[in-house]
Design an enzyme around this catalytic site. Structure first.
Site, short mmCIF file in Angstrom:
data_model
loop_
_atom_site.label_atom_id
_atom_site.label_comp_id
_atom_site.label_asym_id
_atom_site.label_seq_id
_atom_site.Cartn_x
_atom_site.Cartn_y
_atom_site.Cartn_z
CB SER A 138 -7.63 9.83 -49.59
OG SER A 138 -8.65 9.04 -50.14
CE LYS A 174 -9.08 15.21 -48.73
NZ LYS A 174 -10.16 14.54 -48.03
CD GLU A 179 -8.52 15.22 -39.69
OE1 GLU A 179 -8.77 14.01 -39.75
OE2 GLU A 179 -8.55 15.96 -40.70
CG HIS A 238 -18.94 35.36 -32.57
ND1 HIS A 238 -19.70 34.93 -31.51
CD2 HIS A 238 -18.48 36.60 -32.23
CE1 HIS A 238 -19.72 35.86 -30.58
NE2 HIS A 238 -18.98 36.89 -30.98
CG ASN A 287 -1.86 -1.20 1.20
OD1 ASN A 287 -1.86 -1.96 0.23
ND2 ASN A 287 -2.62 -1.38 2.26
N1 ARG Z 1 -0.95 -3.75 -7.67
C1 ARG Z 1 -1.60 -3.24 -6.50
C2 ARG Z 1 -1.87 -1.72 -6.73
O1 ARG Z 1 -1.33 -1.18 -7.62
C3 ARG Z 1 -0.80 -3.51 -5.34
C4 ARG Z 1 -1.43 -3.24 -4.02
C5 ARG Z 1 -2.05 -4.43 -3.49
N2 ARG Z 1 -2.22 -4.25 -2.11
C6 ARG Z 1 -2.94 -5.07 -1.39
N3 ARG Z 1 -3.03 -4.80 -0.16
N4 ARG Z 1 -3.57 -6.05 -1.95
O2 ARG Z 1 -2.65 -1.08 -6.05
#
Ligand code: ARG
Length: 441
Positions: free
Chosen positions: A277, A283, A290, A157, A111
Site C-alpha cells: 500500500s 500491507k 483479486e 455457508h 468471409n
Molecule cells: N475484417 C473483416 C472480418 O473480420 C473481414 C471480412 C470483411 N468481409 C466483407 N465481406 N466485407 O469480419
C-alpha cells in the site's frame, strides 16, 4: 491510404471516420500466421484445380513463406492503415510476387478466409490453454502432496462444518480443471477446418480438390457454405468454456484470499504475488488473486458481447461478425495470463500448520462425529441429531466446553454418551479417517 481488396464499383473515397471505424487490423493482426497458413492451403487447392501452374504455386508459396517466417520471428510489421490483416497480407504479397498475387484471391472471399483463420487460431490457442490448465493441475497436485497429512476445518455457508483433508480440498479444484480441459478439447475437436464457401454460395472448384493436408492438418470442403460463413458458435462455445474456467479460478482466488487473512491465517502467499500500500506500510495484499477474481467480469462480458452481437443476424455473413475477435482474443489472452499467475502462486503456497491446528480446536467441528457415535450405539439419527444439538447449545450458553463436561452432565443429554469415548472424537485425524465413502483416485 492502403490498397483495399475491393473498390472497382466505387467512385468516391470512403468517409475517413468510417475508414477508421471499420478497420480491424489493430487486433486481427494476431491472425497473420493463420491467414498465411490458409493462403498456403488455398494455393495448393488452386494448383489442384489448375487455376495456378506448378511454377506459379511455387512462387506464391515462397512469398507466403517469407511472410510466415517474419511472423514467427516477430518481425512482421503490419500496416496500421490497412482495413484488416487479410488486406495487408494481400498488399504485401503484391509487393513481393507482383501481379501473380492477384490470382490468389481466385474462388475466395474474406468471409471464408476470416472464419478459417479464426478457427485455426482457436485450435492453436485452445491447445496452449490446455497446457496451462495442466500446469495448474500439476501445481495443485504438488501442493496437495507436500501437505499430505494436513487437515483443515471445512466450511459450508462460510461457517465451521466438519474437518476435511487438505489435499481433498486442493484436488477439488484439480477436478474442476479436468472438466475444463474436456470442454476445451471437445470444442477444439468439433471445429472442422473447411474451405470452399466463397462469399456464401461456394466456388467453381470441385469439392474433392479441397481435401488436402497441410503441415499434418486436414482440410476439406465445407458441408454447407452458408453455415460456414455465418457460424460463430465455436467462438461462443470457447468464450463460454473460458468463462467457466474463469469462474473456477475466481473461486480458487477467493478461497486463497480468505485463507490469507489475519483472521484465518491458513496460508502464506509468496511476496512475488502480492503488492503493498502507498499509505499503510504494513500491507501485503493478494492483488494478483483479486485481479483474477475481478477479471472474471471481463470473461463473462466477452461471452455476453458475442452472444448479443450474433443473436439477430440474418444469414449469411454480416460485418457485425468482425466484432467477435476482440472478445475472443481478450478472453483467451486473459485466461492464459491468469493460469500462468495461478501456477506461480500455487507452487509457492505455504500452509500455516500451527494456526490451522488452533482453528481445529473448535469443538463444533466434531458435533457430527458425536451424532454418528450415538447412531453406532443404536440411537436413531434424527434423535441423535437433536441430542447433540442440545449439547452444543448448552456448551455455548454455559461457556463450558463439551470436553470439560463431567459424565453426569453428559448423561443429562443421553445415557449413551460415554465421556472417555467422546473425548477421542475431538480429533481431526480421527474425524477425517472415519469418512469412508470417498472413492479417492
Ligand atoms: N475484417 C473483416 C472480418 O473480420 C473481414 C471480412 C470483411 N468481409 C466483407 N465481406 N466485407 O469480419
Amino acid at each position: 491510404m492502403a490498397k483495399k481488396l475491393w473498390g472497382g464499383r466505387f467512385q468516391k473515397e470512403t468517409d475517413p471516420l468510417l475508414e477508421k471505424f471499420s478497420r480491424s487490423i489493430q487486433y486481427d493482426h494476431k491472425l497473420a500466421q493463420y491467414d498465411l497458413f490458409g493462403s498456403m492451403a488455398h494455393v495448393q487447392i488452386l494448383k489442384k484445380a489448375k487455376y495456378l501452374t506448378h511454377a506459379e504455386a511455387g512462387k506464391l508459396n515462397k512469398a507466403l513463406g517469407s511472410l510466415y517466417a517474419l511472423v514467427l520471428k516477430g518481425e512482421f510489421k503490419y500496416d496500421h492503415k490497412a482495413e484488416d490483416i487479410h488486406t495487408d497480407i494481400q498488399n504485401k504479397l503484391l509487393a513481393i510476387a507482383g501481379d501473380l498475387a492477384l490470382k490468389l484471391h481466385t474462388a475466395r472471399s474474406r468471409n471464408d478466409q476470416v472464419v478459417f483463420a479464426v478457427k485455426t487460431y482457436c485450435k492453436a490457442e485452445l491447445a496452449k490453454t490446455v497446457v496451462m490448465v495442466r500446469r495448474l493441475q500439476d501445481a495443485l497436485y504438488a501442493v496437495a502432496k507436500s501437505n499430505n497429512d494436513l487437515v483443515l476445518p471445512g466450511f459450508t455457508h462460510m461457517q465451521h462444518a466438519q474437518p476435511i483433508i487438505a489435499k481433498d480440498y486442493i484436488k477439488a479444484y484439480a477436478q474442476m480443471l479436468d472438466r475444463d480441459i474436456s470442454r476445451f478439447t471437445g470444442i477444439s475437436d468439433s471445429i472442422k477446418l473447411t474451405m470452399g464457401s466463397g462469399a456464401l454460395a461456394g466456388t467453381p472448384i470441385l469439392s474433392s480438390a479441397y481435401n488436402i493436408s497441410i503441415s499434418g492438418i486436414k482440410i476439406s470442403a465445407s458441408f454447407n457454405s452458408i453455415d460456414t460463413v455465418s457460424d460463430r458458435d465455436f467462438v461462443i462455445e470457447i468464450l463460454s468454456a473460458l468463462s467457466i474456467l474463469g469462474m473456477h479460478l475466481s473461486r480458487l482466488a477467493e478461497d486463497l484470499i480468505i485463507w490469507s487473512t489475519k483472521e484465518f491465517d491458513f496460508i502464506e502467499i509468496d511476496e512475488a504475488f502480492c503488492t503493498g500500500s502507498s499509505l499503510m506500510p504494513n500491507k501485503k495484499n493478494a492483488d494478483s488473486l483479486e485481479l483474477i477474481r475481478g477479471r472474471t467480469g471481463t470473461l463473462y462480458g466477452n461471452l455476453v458481447s458475442v452472444l448479443t452481437m450474433m443473436k439477430a443476424l440474418p444469414l449469411s455473413y454480416n460485418r457485425d461478425m468482425q466484432c467477435d475477435k476482440e472478445p475472443l482474443f481478450s478472453s483467451i489472452e486473459l485466461a492464459i495470463d491468469e493460469l500462468g499467475i495461478m501456477v506461480g502462486l500455487v507452487s509457492t503456497l505455504k500452509f500455516n500448520k500451527v494456526k490451522i491446528e488452533e482453528h481445529l480446536e473448535d469443538e463444533s467441528l466434531y458435533a457430527t462425529d458425536i451424532v454418528y457415535y450415538l447412531v453406532d450405539r443404536g440411537v436413531p439419527f434424527k434423535t441423535a441429531h437433536t441430542i447433540v444439538g442440545k449439547l452444543v447449545k448448552h456448551s455455548i450458553d454455559s461457556g463450558i466446553d463439551i470436553k470439560s463436561m463431567s459424565q453426569i452432565e453428559l448423561d443429562k443429554f443421553s445415557m449413551k454418551l460415554d465421556r472417555e469415548d467422546i473425548l477421542k472424537l475431538f480429533n481431526p485425524k480421527v474425524s477425517v479417517e472415519s469418512k469412508r465413502s470417498i472413492a479417492r483416485k
